[in-house]
Design a protein around this motif. Sequence first.
Motif, PDB file in Angstrom:
ATOM      1  N   GLN A  72       1.856  -8.615 -14.677  1.00 37.00           N
ATOM      2  CA  GLN A  72       0.278  -8.879 -14.708  1.00 37.00           C
ATOM      3  C   GLN A  72      -0.100  -7.984 -13.356  1.00 37.00           C
ATOM      4  O   GLN A  72       0.570  -8.041 -12.442  1.00 37.00           O
ATOM      5  N   PRO A  73      -1.041  -7.195 -13.658  1.00 33.07           N
ATOM      6  CA  PRO A  73      -1.646  -6.354 -12.495  1.00 33.07           C
ATOM      7  C   PRO A  73      -2.286  -7.615 -11.278  1.00 33.07           C
ATOM      8  O   PRO A  73      -2.917  -8.630 -11.862  1.00 33.07           O
ATOM      9  N   ILE A  74      -2.409  -7.384 -10.134  1.00 34.99           N
ATOM     10  CA  ILE A  74      -2.977  -8.190  -9.197  1.00 34.99           C
ATOM     11  C   ILE A  74      -4.641  -7.603  -9.171  1.00 34.99           C
ATOM     12  O   ILE A  74      -4.906  -6.824  -8.522  1.00 34.99           O
ATOM     13  N   ILE A  75      -5.162  -8.657  -9.908  1.00 34.11           N
ATOM     14  CA  ILE A  75      -6.666  -8.127  -9.992  1.00 34.11           C
ATOM     15  C   ILE A  75      -7.521  -9.030  -9.472  1.00 34.11           C
ATOM     16  O   ILE A  75      -8.775  -9.175  -9.334  1.00 34.11           O
ATOM     17  N   VAL A  76      -6.789 -10.271  -8.527  1.00 34.79           N
ATOM     18  CA  VAL A  76      -7.477 -11.074  -7.758  1.00 34.79           C
ATOM     19  C   VAL A  76      -8.552 -10.696  -6.935  1.00 34.79           C
ATOM     20  O   VAL A  76      -8.468  -9.669  -6.084  1.00 34.79           O
ATOM     21  N   GLY A  77      -9.653 -11.238  -6.909  1.00 38.91           N
ATOM     22  CA  GLY A  77     -10.896 -10.904  -5.856  1.00 38.91           C
ATOM     23  C   GLY A  77     -11.620  -9.695  -6.296  1.00 38.91           C
ATOM     24  O   GLY A  77     -12.247  -9.120  -5.477  1.00 38.91           O
ATOM     25  N   LYS A 136      -1.910 -11.039  -1.700  1.00 37.51           N
ATOM     26  CA  LYS A 136      -2.687 -10.888  -2.769  1.00 37.51           C
ATOM     27  C   LYS A 136      -1.939 -11.366  -4.016  1.00 37.51           C
ATOM     28  O   LYS A 136      -2.642 -12.097  -4.833  1.00 37.51           O
ATOM     29  N   ALA A 137      -0.560 -11.325  -4.213  1.00 37.63           N
ATOM     30  CA  ALA A 137       0.174 -11.767  -5.010  1.00 37.63           C
ATOM     31  C   ALA A 137       0.037 -13.402  -5.167  1.00 37.63           C
ATOM     32  O   ALA A 137      -0.144 -14.096  -6.090  1.00 37.63           O
ATOM     33  N   LEU A 138       0.300 -13.968  -3.708  1.00 33.68           N
ATOM     34  CA  LEU A 138       0.094 -15.446  -3.607  1.00 33.68           C
ATOM     35  C   LEU A 138      -1.320 -15.798  -4.232  1.00 33.68           C
ATOM     36  O   LEU A 138      -1.235 -16.902  -4.664  1.00 33.68           O
ATOM     37  N   LEU A 139      -2.146 -15.285  -3.769  1.00 30.71           N
ATOM     38  CA  LEU A 139      -3.582 -15.690  -4.179  1.00 30.71           C
ATOM     39  C   LEU A 139      -3.761 -15.533  -5.540  1.00 30.71           C
ATOM     40  O   LEU A 139      -4.581 -16.077  -6.162  1.00 30.71           O
ATOM     41  N   GLN A 140      -3.278 -14.577  -6.113  1.00 38.70           N
ATOM     42  CA  GLN A 140      -3.357 -14.311  -7.529  1.00 38.70           C
ATOM     43  C   GLN A 140      -2.638 -15.689  -8.253  1.00 38.70           C
ATOM     44  O   GLN A 140      -3.289 -16.132  -9.366  1.00 38.70           O
ATOM     45  N   TYR A 185     -12.319 -20.529  -4.932  1.00 40.02           N
ATOM     46  CA  TYR A 185     -12.017 -20.257  -3.392  1.00 40.02           C
ATOM     47  C   TYR A 185     -11.024 -19.216  -3.156  1.00 40.02           C
ATOM     48  O   TYR A 185     -10.981 -18.402  -2.453  1.00 40.02           O
ATOM     49  N   PHE A 186      -9.742 -19.147  -4.080  1.00 44.41           N
ATOM     50  CA  PHE A 186      -8.851 -17.931  -4.030  1.00 44.41           C
ATOM     51  C   PHE A 186      -9.167 -16.627  -4.260  1.00 44.41           C
ATOM     52  O   PHE A 186      -9.036 -15.861  -3.681  1.00 44.41           O
ATOM     53  N   GLU A 187     -10.216 -16.622  -5.201  1.00 46.86           N
ATOM     54  CA  GLU A 187     -10.679 -15.333  -5.642  1.00 46.86           C
ATOM     55  C   GLU A 187     -11.373 -14.795  -4.435  1.00 46.86           C
ATOM     56  O   GLU A 187     -11.516 -13.643  -4.018  1.00 46.86           O
ATOM     57  N   ILE A 219       5.926 -13.173  -5.598  1.00 45.07           N
ATOM     58  CA  ILE A 219       5.703 -11.892  -5.309  1.00 45.07           C
ATOM     59  C   ILE A 219       6.745 -11.089  -6.454  1.00 45.07           C
ATOM     60  O   ILE A 219       6.014  -9.946  -6.821  1.00 45.07           O
ATOM     61  N   LYS A 220       7.786 -11.475  -6.905  1.00 49.97           N
ATOM     62  CA  LYS A 220       8.541 -10.979  -7.988  1.00 49.97           C
ATOM     63  C   LYS A 220       7.722 -10.809  -9.257  1.00 49.97           C
ATOM     64  O   LYS A 220       7.606  -9.725  -9.959  1.00 49.97           O
ATOM     65  N   LYS A 221       6.987 -12.008  -9.719  1.00 48.68           N
ATOM     66  CA  LYS A 221       6.282 -11.790 -10.925  1.00 48.68           C
ATOM     67  C   LYS A 221       5.087 -10.839 -10.777  1.00 48.68           C
ATOM     68  O   LYS A 221       5.068 -10.175 -11.717  1.00 48.68           O
ATOM     69  N   TYR A 222       4.492 -10.774  -9.581  1.00 43.87           N
ATOM     70  CA  TYR A 222       3.178  -9.886  -9.498  1.00 43.87           C
ATOM     71  C   TYR A 222       3.280  -8.604  -9.185  1.00 43.87           C
ATOM     72  O   TYR A 222       2.337  -7.554  -9.452  1.00 43.87           O
ATOM     73  N   ILE A 223       4.310  -8.171  -8.635  1.00 47.14           N
ATOM     74  CA  ILE A 223       4.417  -6.887  -7.923  1.00 47.14           C
ATOM     75  C   ILE A 223       5.795  -6.310  -8.581  1.00 47.14           C
ATOM     76  O   ILE A 223       5.665  -5.015  -9.072  1.00 47.14           O
ATOM     77  N   PHE A 224       6.980  -7.005  -8.568  1.00 50.90           N
ATOM     78  CA  PHE A 224       8.290  -6.054  -8.788  1.00 50.90           C
ATOM     79  C   PHE A 224       8.837  -6.051 -10.338  1.00 50.90           C
ATOM     80  O   PHE A 224       9.407  -5.232 -10.672  1.00 50.90           O
ATOM     81  N   LYS A 225       8.351  -7.248 -11.092  1.00 51.07           N
ATOM     82  CA  LYS A 225       8.822  -7.338 -12.347  1.00 51.07           C
ATOM     83  C   LYS A 225       8.144  -6.258 -13.227  1.00 51.07           C
ATOM     84  O   LYS A 225       6.860  -5.934 -13.273  1.00 51.07           O
TER      85      LYS A 225
END
Length: 249
Positions: free
Chosen positions: A17-22, A221-225, A186-188, A7-13
Motif C-alpha cells: 500500500q502507498p503511504i498516503i497518511v496525512g 510516516k509508515a508507522l503513522l499509516q 490524530y495520526f493523520e 516499515i516492511k509492509k508499507y515501504i519495502f514489500k
Amino acid sequence: MNLKQTIKKYIFKKNSQPIIVGTLNESTRINWLEEALKKIPAGFKILDAGAGEQQFKEFCKHLQYVSQDFAQYKPENLNSGLQMVKWDYGHLDIISDIASIPREDESFDAVMCTEVFEHIVNPREAIKEFSRLLKSDGYLIITAPFCSLTHFAPYHFYSGFNRFFYEEELEKNGFKTIEIIPNGNYFEYLAQEVNRLPHMAKKYSNKKFNKTQTNGIIKLKALLQNLSDTDSNSSELLCFGYHVIARKK
C-alpha cells in the motif's frame, strides 16, 4: 505489528500500500462537500458565504448560486505564515462583512461556508446572520479546521473549532444539527505536519535533510499509516476539521 514489520509492509514489500497518511485533508473535504450539496433540492437559492475564488460554484449547477465575500485578502500584502501565490475573487455577487450581508430576512434556502470561520473575528455573529438569512428548514453547510497553521494572514484569527462549538452555537441560533463528522484523525494530522517537515526545515532552520533524515521521515510516516489504519476514534482528540450540516428550525 512492530515498527520493523510496519516499515516492511508499507515501504519495502513489492506492491505494498502507498503511504498516503496525512495527504487527504483537502480531497476528503471536497468530496464530502460535493455530496452534501447534492442533497439540496434543485432550484433552491444558495449563498456561498466567504466564497473566496468560488471554487465550489461548480457543485451548485442545480442551484441558484449567490457568492459573498469581504474581498480584501491580497497575498502580496504580508509575507507571514502560509500565503497563496496568487488570489482572484472573480465576480462576486455581494461584497460585505459576513456578519452583515445586505439581503432581506429568509432570502435563501441554503447557506454554505467553507474554511472561513478561522478567518473572521466573530464567527458567532456569522452563524446568527446565517440564521436570519435562511428560510425555515433551510440548509446550513459548514466546514472549518479543528487545528490549522497561520494562513491567509493577517486574516487568521483562530486555529480552529471543536465540534462542541457547533453544537452550542447552532442550537442557540435556531438550528437542528443533522451531521457533525471529523475529517481525519490524530495520526493523520501528525502525518500532515511530518509531510511538511522538509519544507519547514529549509524555510525556518535553513536545513536540508540528508538521506538518513529522509529515511527517518519515511519510517515515521509508515508507522503513522499503520496507526491510522487501525485507529478507533482518536479524532476526539485531534483531526483536520469538522464537516457540519444543520437545518433551520
